[in-house]
Design a protein around this motif. Sequence first.
Motif, PDB file in Angstrom:
ATOM      1  N   LYS A 105       0.844  -1.194   0.000  1.00  0.00           N
ATOM      2  CA  LYS A 105       0.000   0.000   0.000  1.00  0.00           C
ATOM      3  C   LYS A 105       0.877   1.242   0.000  1.00  0.00           C
ATOM      4  CE  LYS A 105      -3.670  -2.324   2.474  1.00  0.00           C
ATOM      5  NZ  LYS A 105      -4.213  -2.584   3.780  1.00  0.00           N
ATOM      6  N   VAL A 106       0.365   2.294  -0.640  1.00  0.00           N
ATOM      7  CA  VAL A 106       1.118   3.539  -0.728  1.00  0.00           C
ATOM      8  C   VAL A 106       0.197   4.724  -0.469  1.00  0.00           C
ATOM      9  CG1 VAL A 106       0.802   3.767  -3.228  1.00  0.00           C
ATOM     10  CG2 VAL A 106       2.739   4.881  -2.136  1.00  0.00           C
ATOM     11  N   LYS A 107       0.750   5.733   0.166  1.00  0.00           N
ATOM     12  CA  LYS A 107       0.056   7.007   0.383  1.00  0.00           C
ATOM     13  C   LYS A 107       0.980   8.089  -0.159  1.00  0.00           C
ATOM     14  CE  LYS A 107      -1.858   9.976   3.972  1.00  0.00           C
ATOM     15  NZ  LYS A 107      -2.077  10.114   5.417  1.00  0.00           N
ATOM     16  N   ILE A 108       0.437   8.941  -1.022  1.00  0.00           N
ATOM     17  CA  ILE A 108       1.258   9.970  -1.663  1.00  0.00           C
ATOM     18  C   ILE A 108       0.800  11.345  -1.205  1.00  0.00           C
ATOM     19  CG2 ILE A 108       1.898  11.005  -3.865  1.00  0.00           C
ATOM     20  CD1 ILE A 108       1.605   8.218  -5.090  1.00  0.00           C
ATOM     21  N   LYS A 109       1.763  12.163  -0.810  1.00  0.00           N
ATOM     22  CA  LYS A 109       1.478  13.560  -0.479  1.00  0.00           C
ATOM     23  C   LYS A 109       2.324  14.439  -1.392  1.00  0.00           C
ATOM     24  CE  LYS A 109       4.861  13.599   3.197  1.00  0.00           C
ATOM     25  NZ  LYS A 109       5.438  14.260   4.267  1.00  0.00           N
TER      26      LYS A 109
END
Length: 142
Positions: free
Chosen positions: A97-101
């Motif tokens: 899983k990845v979260k991009i800001k």
Amino acid sequence: MIIGSVVVALVAVGALIAALSMNNGGGDDAKGGSASASTSATAVEGHRDGDTSKTIATTACTEPEESYNDPSKIQVPNFQFKYISSVKSCLQAAGWKVKIKSEDENTYGQGTVMDQFPSAGTDADPKNMPEIELGVSTGNPS
């Protein structure tokens, strides 16, 4: 003198009509390509595109290095300064899983991963992999 001013007025009106018709034609072309329209809409003065050749192989995620301290764990790969499309492919191939800001930064350019959490080399359990958080450059100055 009157004839001269009439000629100048006609030339000015003709130039104005020509300029308006060229401007409208250019606007229609820009609307036709949504990618170029959206890029120019978000880009600001000082914007810089990222280097798409800075990639990471998918094997960095699918076959990561083993932890030095615990053979049941792996080391989180280094995504920093890589182009985001290759990083996403790597993470997707491993099922992570990845979260991009987004981060305003124009030294390295749009799409460049500027930071990550957990940091590169951190030991992680591959069976319970944490969400990878990535700070990605917008290419715009801060």
